[in-house]
Design an enzyme around this catalytic site. Structure first.
Site, mmCIF file in Angstrom:
data_model
loop_
_atom_site.group_PDB
_atom_site.id
_atom_site.type_symbol
_atom_site.label_atom_id
_atom_site.label_comp_id
_atom_site.label_asym_id
_atom_site.label_seq_id
_atom_site.Cartn_x
_atom_site.Cartn_y
_atom_site.Cartn_z
ATOM 1 N N TYR A 38 -2.036 -1.228 10.223
ATOM 2 C CA TYR A 38 -2.155 -1.500 8.787
ATOM 3 C C TYR A 38 -0.949 -0.929 8.049
ATOM 4 C CZ TYR A 38 -3.901 -1.191 4.000
ATOM 5 O OH TYR A 38 -4.042 -1.292 2.635
ATOM 6 N N SER B 52 0.855 -1.188 0.000
ATOM 7 C CA SER B 52 0.000 0.000 0.000
ATOM 8 C C SER B 52 0.888 1.234 0.000
ATOM 9 C CB SER B 52 -0.909 -0.004 1.234
ATOM 10 O OG SER B 52 -1.506 1.260 1.438
#
Length: 262
Positions: free
Chosen positions: A162, A149
């Site tokens: 995350y 990401s």
């Protein structure tokens, strides 16, 4: 003997974990439309997995499904090893992932949720590569893509765990790419920004440059076909996140607060 790819850019057999999610499902359709003949799809939601397989089957694609939780490491590795031996996928996309956040009142992340997140985002991703790599090394061919990401560039205060998990995937994938260079196996890291999905919509904070899942899937397929080491998009957000990573943390933190990340 492994089957040859349909062309230099379209793998004949593609395995996707997390295929019932926004990006995973879009990737399945992207490869089906591009000409892949076999799709091997994993997901936790059996009903959605069966629905996706039926839809893809209607357009002439052979679909193999497996409903399992990637946190079950033994079951995941056993299934991937079996698929590597019987189907010899040309491309494996370790896409399964989850997200958590600190909550609307910034109360913080629960340890149990953090533990589950790292089991899915980090351990299962590494387990996927580790289980699929030996067969590819033996036939000196294949490709494995890992979903990271843009949050891997600089952690976001809404989603610290995350962000950390995706940073781990980025570093691991880049290191493994170098390790197996020259063995005929390509390893790539995918770093999306905000892509339309339930996981994205559940995340608090601004979502600049939000992309449709089908657009993201197309860019991912094209990047993998070119064997790009890092497939990161969209460009403005990627550049901004990269710059946040290289400037002093106190400055990048101030910028994030100004942008609405608190």
């Amino acid at each position: 003997m492994p089957r040859p790819p349909i062309s230099d850019s379209v793998p004949a057999c593609v395995l996707i974990t997390g295929a019932t999610g926004g990006i995973g499902g879009a990737l399945a359709w992207e490869y089906a439309r591009a000409g892949s003949t076999t799709l091997i799809l994993q997901g936790r939601n059996k009903d959605r997995l069966d629905e996706l397989a039926s839809e893809l089957g209607d357009v002439g694609v052979r679909v193999i499904t497996q409903a399992l939780d990637v946190r079950d490491e033994s079951a995941l590795r056993a299934w991937l090893t079996e698929m590597s031996e019987t189907e010899a996928p040309d491309l494996v996309i370790a896409n399964a992932g989850v997200n958590i956040n600190v909550g609307a009142d910034q109360q913080g992340e629960r340890w149990e949720d953090m533990h589950r997140l790292f089991d899915v985002n980090v351990k299962a991703t590494m387990a996927t590569l580790h289980a699929c790599l030996p067969a590819m090394q033996a036939r000196r061919g294949g490709q494995i893509a890992l979903l990271s990401s843009l949050a891997a560039w600089r952690g976001l205060p809404e989603t610290p765990s995350y962000s950390a998990s995706k940073a781990a995937v980025k570093v691991y994938g880049e290191a493994m790419r170098d390790l197996v260079a020259g063995q005929g196996v390509r390893i790539n890291v995918i770093m999306p920004g905000y892509v339309e999905s339930q996981m994205c919509f559940d995340m608090p904070g601004p979502k600049p440059f939000l992309w449709r899942a089908d657009r993201a899937a197309r860019v991912i397929r094209q990047g993998l076909a070119r064997n790009r080491a890092r497939i990161s998009f969209p460009f403005p957000l990627n550049l901004g996140c990269f710059l946040l990573a290289v400037i002093h943390p106190s400055v990048s933190g101030w910028i994030l607060r100004r942008l609405g990340y608190r």
